[in-house]
Motif scaffolding. Sequence first.
Motif, PDB file in Angstrom:
ATOM      1  N   GLU A 117       0.838  -1.206   0.000  1.00 21.69           N
ATOM      2  CA  GLU A 117       0.000   0.000   0.000  1.00 21.69           C
ATOM      3  C   GLU A 117       0.875   1.260   0.000  1.00 21.69           C
ATOM      4  OE1 GLU A 117      -2.101  -3.471   1.784  1.00 21.69           O
ATOM      5  OE2 GLU A 117      -0.253  -2.421   2.343  1.00 21.69           O
ATOM      6  N   SER A 142      -6.145  -4.128   3.565  1.00 15.02           N
ATOM      7  CA  SER A 142      -5.376  -3.323   2.615  1.00 15.02           C
ATOM      8  C   SER A 142      -5.950  -1.914   2.501  1.00 15.02           C
ATOM      9  CB  SER A 142      -5.366  -3.990   1.235  1.00 15.02           C
ATOM     10  OG  SER A 142      -4.424  -5.030   1.181  1.00 15.02           O
ATOM     11  N   ALA A 145      -5.013  -0.017   5.597  1.00 11.41           N
ATOM     12  CA  ALA A 145      -3.615   0.405   5.547  1.00 11.41           C
ATOM     13  C   ALA A 145      -3.467   1.661   4.699  1.00 11.41           C
ATOM     14  CB  ALA A 145      -2.746  -0.722   4.991  1.00 11.41           C
ATOM     15  N   SER A 148      -4.801   4.777   6.529  1.00 12.26           N
ATOM     16  CA  SER A 148      -3.886   5.311   7.544  1.00 12.26           C
ATOM     17  C   SER A 148      -2.793   6.170   6.911  1.00 12.26           C
ATOM     18  CB  SER A 148      -3.252   4.169   8.347  1.00 12.26           C
ATOM     19  OG  SER A 148      -2.362   3.410   7.543  1.00 12.26           O
TER      20      SER A 148
END
Length: 231
Positions: A117, A142, A145, A148
């Motif tokens: 990612e 995914s 992630a 974030s």
Amino acid sequence: MTIKTAIFGHRGYPARFPENSLVGFSYALDHHIDGLEFDVQLTKDRVPVILHDATLERTSDGTGWLKQYTLAELRRFHLARGEAIPTLVELLELVGQRDVQLNLEFKTNQVRYPGIEKIVLETLRDFSLARPVIFSSFRLASLRACQSLAPDESYCWLADHPVVNAAAFVANQHLSGLHLRHYQHAAVTERIWTVDDPRLACELFAQPVAGIFTDDFMTMRRLRDRVLQVK
């Protein structure tokens, strides 16, 4: 009011060219496709490349797991018609500033590819695309992630089954919508895959469906235009 459903080339234009090939993507771009859907994985030396399967046998003359090869080693193999397995950078360079909606699918449901990612998002930062990319995956982790790292991008969950309480699910997971096998009539953005049946396509074009993914975008575009003219 009928929504003009966006038509995405599913892995480019497989009806005429090898799937996920630069020649297929190029043809679709030259013929003003609405959107392109493609699959991203990592080589052994952590280069993002575009291939659907985790293994090479179905779509290329190679064998084994993609993750076992460096990019240089992967270049020994070819898709149909002698086409190379493209890198993400090669596709982004091809797209350039063209007005097309990209849908990048993280193929992390079978192979995890730690850090993919971050690598993909950093790669995209080097390009100035006409539209923000839609990111999708069957693996919610995914998408989380990515959130974030880049919370303001568009993330859609891929599902091959009905999503219960779809609107609440999308809100709770901070998603932009769902990419589904079957239309749910939910109060969320829905894009449907993989739509190659003309009768089903016409039904979806008459609904508030945001997009469809298809192997034959030229045929689907003609059908959409016909449905919109009737409306």
